[in-house]
Scaffold this motif. Structure first.
Motif, mmCIF file in Angstrom:
data_model
loop_
_atom_site.group_PDB
_atom_site.id
_atom_site.type_symbol
_atom_site.label_atom_id
_atom_site.label_comp_id
_atom_site.label_asym_id
_atom_site.label_seq_id
_atom_site.Cartn_x
_atom_site.Cartn_y
_atom_site.Cartn_z
ATOM 1 N N GLN A 201 0.829 -1.208 0.000
ATOM 2 C CA GLN A 201 0.000 0.000 0.000
ATOM 3 C C GLN A 201 0.858 1.251 0.000
ATOM 4 O O GLN A 201 0.568 2.224 -0.696
ATOM 5 C CB GLN A 201 -0.937 -0.012 1.208
ATOM 6 C CG GLN A 201 -2.154 -0.867 0.953
ATOM 7 C CD GLN A 201 -2.998 -1.093 2.179
ATOM 8 O OE1 GLN A 201 -2.591 -0.786 3.289
ATOM 9 N NE2 GLN A 201 -4.181 -1.650 1.975
ATOM 10 N N GLU A 202 1.948 1.221 0.767
ATOM 11 C CA GLU A 202 2.802 2.407 0.804
ATOM 12 C C GLU A 202 3.502 2.625 -0.532
ATOM 13 O O GLU A 202 3.607 3.759 -1.017
ATOM 14 C CB GLU A 202 3.856 2.253 1.911
ATOM 15 C CG GLU A 202 3.255 2.102 3.301
ATOM 16 C CD GLU A 202 3.225 3.413 4.049
ATOM 17 O OE1 GLU A 202 3.878 4.368 3.597
ATOM 18 O OE2 GLU A 202 2.560 3.475 5.077
ATOM 19 N N VAL A 203 3.977 1.534 -1.140
ATOM 20 C CA VAL A 203 4.639 1.686 -2.433
ATOM 21 C C VAL A 203 3.637 2.146 -3.489
ATOM 22 O O VAL A 203 3.978 2.919 -4.378
ATOM 23 C CB VAL A 203 5.330 0.378 -2.882
ATOM 24 C CG1 VAL A 203 5.957 0.546 -4.253
ATOM 25 C CG2 VAL A 203 6.388 -0.022 -1.883
ATOM 26 N N HIS A 204 2.393 1.678 -3.366
ATOM 27 C CA HIS A 204 1.349 2.110 -4.298
ATOM 28 C C HIS A 204 1.182 3.622 -4.243
ATOM 29 O O HIS A 204 1.089 4.299 -5.274
ATOM 30 C CB HIS A 204 0.038 1.403 -3.953
ATOM 31 C CG HIS A 204 -1.076 1.729 -4.898
ATOM 32 N ND1 HIS A 204 -2.410 1.648 -4.558
ATOM 33 C CD2 HIS A 204 -1.073 2.133 -6.191
ATOM 34 C CE1 HIS A 204 -3.163 1.979 -5.584
ATOM 35 N NE2 HIS A 204 -2.383 2.277 -6.591
ATOM 36 N N GLU A 205 1.174 4.174 -3.025
ATOM 37 C CA GLU A 205 1.046 5.627 -2.898
ATOM 38 C C GLU A 205 2.222 6.337 -3.544
ATOM 39 O O GLU A 205 2.053 7.339 -4.249
ATOM 40 C CB GLU A 205 0.983 6.015 -1.414
ATOM 41 C CG GLU A 205 -0.389 5.843 -0.824
ATOM 42 C CD GLU A 205 -0.656 6.834 0.305
ATOM 43 O OE1 GLU A 205 -1.554 6.540 1.099
ATOM 44 O OE2 GLU A 205 0.026 7.876 0.370
ATOM 45 N N LEU A 206 3.419 5.813 -3.321
ATOM 46 C CA LEU A 206 4.595 6.413 -3.952
ATOM 47 C C LEU A 206 4.485 6.350 -5.470
ATOM 48 O O LEU A 206 4.824 7.307 -6.181
ATOM 49 C CB LEU A 206 5.869 5.673 -3.513
ATOM 50 C CG LEU A 206 6.371 5.929 -2.099
ATOM 51 C CD1 LEU A 206 7.595 5.080 -1.838
ATOM 52 C CD2 LEU A 206 6.708 7.384 -1.920
ATOM 53 N N SER B 62 10.334 18.797 0.905
ATOM 54 C CA SER B 62 11.517 18.897 0.063
ATOM 55 C C SER B 62 11.349 18.088 -1.216
ATOM 56 O O SER B 62 11.935 18.399 -2.229
ATOM 57 C CB SER B 62 12.741 18.393 0.835
ATOM 58 O OG SER B 62 12.514 17.051 1.209
ATOM 59 N N ASN B 63 10.541 17.059 -1.178
ATOM 60 C CA ASN B 63 10.381 16.224 -2.365
ATOM 61 C C ASN B 63 8.910 15.854 -2.529
ATOM 62 O O ASN B 63 8.212 15.641 -1.557
ATOM 63 C CB ASN B 63 11.227 14.956 -2.228
ATOM 64 C CG ASN B 63 11.277 14.173 -3.518
ATOM 65 O OD1 ASN B 63 10.261 13.724 -4.029
ATOM 66 N ND2 ASN B 63 12.457 14.004 -4.051
ATOM 67 N N VAL B 64 8.473 15.794 -3.770
ATOM 68 C CA VAL B 64 7.052 15.524 -4.010
ATOM 69 C C VAL B 64 6.624 14.173 -3.454
ATOM 70 O O VAL B 64 5.458 13.960 -3.118
ATOM 71 C CB VAL B 64 6.740 15.627 -5.523
ATOM 72 C CG1 VAL B 64 7.362 14.477 -6.297
ATOM 73 C CG2 VAL B 64 5.267 15.673 -5.767
ATOM 74 N N LEU B 65 7.575 13.236 -3.326
ATOM 75 C CA LEU B 65 7.209 11.917 -2.824
ATOM 76 C C LEU B 65 6.851 11.957 -1.343
ATOM 77 O O LEU B 65 6.278 11.025 -0.819
ATOM 78 C CB LEU B 65 8.362 10.925 -3.039
ATOM 79 C CG LEU B 65 8.604 10.522 -4.496
ATOM 80 C CD1 LEU B 65 9.817 9.634 -4.594
ATOM 81 C CD2 LEU B 65 7.393 9.805 -5.050
ATOM 82 N N ASP B 66 7.202 13.053 -0.661
ATOM 83 C CA ASP B 66 6.875 13.144 0.756
ATOM 84 C C ASP B 66 5.545 13.822 0.994
ATOM 85 O O ASP B 66 5.010 13.764 2.085
ATOM 86 C CB ASP B 66 7.975 13.937 1.498
ATOM 87 C CG ASP B 66 9.311 13.237 1.402
ATOM 88 O OD1 ASP B 66 10.321 13.928 1.210
ATOM 89 O OD2 ASP B 66 9.323 12.000 1.523
ATOM 90 N N LYS B 67 4.998 14.495 -0.022
ATOM 91 C CA LYS B 67 3.728 15.197 0.177
ATOM 92 C C LYS B 67 2.599 14.190 0.330
ATOM 93 O O LYS B 67 2.594 13.164 -0.320
ATOM 94 C CB LYS B 67 3.425 16.075 -1.045
ATOM 95 C CG LYS B 67 4.145 17.382 -1.040
ATOM 96 C CD LYS B 67 3.905 18.109 -2.346
ATOM 97 C CE LYS B 67 2.588 18.849 -2.351
ATOM 98 N NZ LYS B 67 2.548 19.826 -3.429
ATOM 99 N N ILE C 289 4.539 9.368 -8.353
ATOM 100 C CA ILE C 289 5.411 9.407 -9.531
ATOM 101 C C ILE C 289 4.553 9.568 -10.786
ATOM 102 O O ILE C 289 4.868 10.347 -11.688
ATOM 103 C CB ILE C 289 6.233 8.096 -9.638
ATOM 104 C CG1 ILE C 289 7.201 7.953 -8.476
ATOM 105 C CG2 ILE C 289 6.935 8.003 -10.970
ATOM 106 C CD1 ILE C 289 8.502 8.654 -8.671
ATOM 107 N N LEU C 290 3.441 8.833 -10.838
ATOM 108 C CA LEU C 290 2.582 8.841 -12.029
ATOM 109 C C LEU C 290 1.979 10.213 -12.266
ATOM 110 O O LEU C 290 1.784 10.625 -13.408
ATOM 111 C CB LEU C 290 1.474 7.799 -11.842
ATOM 112 C CG LEU C 290 0.527 7.581 -13.007
ATOM 113 C CD1 LEU C 290 1.258 6.929 -14.151
ATOM 114 C CD2 LEU C 290 -0.626 6.714 -12.582
ATOM 115 N N LEU C 291 1.668 10.945 -11.168
ATOM 116 C CA LEU C 291 1.011 12.233 -11.317
ATOM 117 C C LEU C 291 1.918 13.271 -11.973
ATOM 118 O O LEU C 291 1.441 14.303 -12.428
ATOM 119 C CB LEU C 291 0.549 12.760 -9.960
ATOM 120 C CG LEU C 291 -0.701 12.075 -9.417
ATOM 121 C CD1 LEU C 291 -1.026 12.593 -8.035
ATOM 122 C CD2 LEU C 291 -1.874 12.313 -10.326
ATOM 123 N N ASN C 292 3.200 12.990 -12.039
ATOM 124 C CA ASN C 292 4.107 13.903 -12.724
ATOM 125 C C ASN C 292 3.755 13.938 -14.208
ATOM 126 O O ASN C 292 3.826 12.928 -14.889
ATOM 127 C CB ASN C 292 5.539 13.389 -12.527
ATOM 128 C CG ASN C 292 6.565 14.266 -13.203
ATOM 129 O OD1 ASN C 292 6.227 15.246 -13.865
ATOM 130 N ND2 ASN C 292 7.818 13.909 -13.054
#
Lengths: 135, 198
Positions: free
Chosen positions: A97-102, B11-16, A106-109
């Motif tokens: 679940q946590e990796v899914h959020e990450l 600092s990084n978008v992955l933390d938001k 990334i995808l939203l970029n």
């Protein structure tokens, strides 16, 4: 004595977009290739299984000797696959679940092409930290 | 600048954080800003192409990129990590959830086509993206709703339901502006898979 774990993210088009050996055991060179092979072989099973349920976490879909393949399918059919020897299902579910959020972040970029390799080193660091925490 | 200091800088978008939390009302986009951006998008593409079909295709591709992301984000945020595996499920997802998040309201109607088994239509009295656009007569059947058609195609394609999606104007009795219909034509494999499951 540690745990073996190999984690890959496979896109909708069956192309791996991220790979990481996240186990704490000492890694042998041949083992890496074997892990990747087992994970790719499990893709067929995942494909059929994904259409039978609306859940994202598919638990254990395949086994090889004492290693188990667990899969988590996202809405866009991106597969997060983990090859592991532990039996800690809740830890694996939280990890996915946590990796899914990450992955969603990334995808939203808008400059990230969906289906291309994830090259962000920050993403890599975070995934490894999550693996240490949950696996 | 009261309140600026209260927003945490990451600092990084992955933390938001991904979910909206209490800042729901701060994260809406103004309609005029969007309309301005969209009109620039259309005008820019107009300078790059020679014909209408190419322009429609470019708008669709722009929408496709949005659709792919919207699908993942909404399934995670609003649907509690449940995937859609059935045709009607994904259609009602597009018709209500996606429309509500993108345009602030659910789509006006969702209909099944009468002539063909694989056609479905989502209708809207006036598409948000078309509100400030008028099409000159010499552009024929061109519809800027191709952008929205692209969004729908992105969502369906991502979920595993490949389809051809187009936007059409449908003139209505007694109304000045025609209604817009998004026509969705599913690929063969989708219908075969649906038949296998039902």
């Amino acid at each position: 004595m540690g745990s073996t774990a190999c984690f890959i993210i496979v896109s909708r088009n069956d192309i791996p977009i991220y790979e990481a050996e996240v186990g704490s055991a000492i890694k042998k060179e041949e083992a890496t290739h074997q892990h990747q092979f087992i994970l790719h072989a499990a893709l067929d099973i995942v494909q059929d299984l994904a259409w039978t349920t609306s859940a994202m976490f598919l638990k254990a879909v395949d086994r090889f000797n004492d290693l188990v393949v667990s899969v988590y399918v996202t809405a866009g059919h991106t597969r997060l696959m983990l090859l592991h020897d532990s039996r800690n299902e809740d830890g694996i579910r939280s990890f996915f679940q946590e990796v899914h959020e990450l992955y969603i972040k990334i995808l939203l970029n808008p400059l990230y092409l969906p289906g291309s390799r994830i090259t962000s080193s920050h993403f890599d660091t975070k995934v490894r930290a999550l693996a240490r925490k949950y696996l | 600048m009261i309140g600026v200091g209260k927003i945490k800088q990451y600092s990084n978008v992955l933390d938001k954080p991904l979910s909206r939390g209490k800042q729901e009302f701060c994260l809406q986009v103004s309609l005029s800003a969007f309309a301005f951006l969209f009109s620039e998008l259309v005008q820019y593409n107009q300078t790059q192409v020679d014909n209408i079909a190419e322009l429609e295709r470019r708008l669709e591709d722009a929408g496709y990129a949005v659709g792919a992301r919207v699908l993942e984000l909404l399934c995670h945020r609003d649907k509690g990590n449940r995937r859609e595996t059935r045709l009607l499920g994904i259609l009602s997802f597009v018709h209500s959830t996606v429309w509500k998040v993108l345009f602030g309201k659910v789509a006006d109607s969702l209909e099944k086509g009468t002539e063909h088994e694989d056609e479905y239509m989502i209708s809207e009295k006036e598409l948000l993206v078309n509100r400030f656009i008028s099409i000159p007569k010499d552009m024929g059947t061109f519809n800027c709703g191709a952008f929205v058609a692209g969004i729908v195609r992105g969502v369906l394609d991502g979920a595993g339901f490949p389809a051809v999606v187009t936007a059409h104007f449908v003139p209505m009795e007694g109304q000045q502006r025609p209604r817009t219909t998004i026509l969705i034509k599913f690929a063969e494999e989708v219908l075969r898979r649906e038949a296998r499951f039902s």
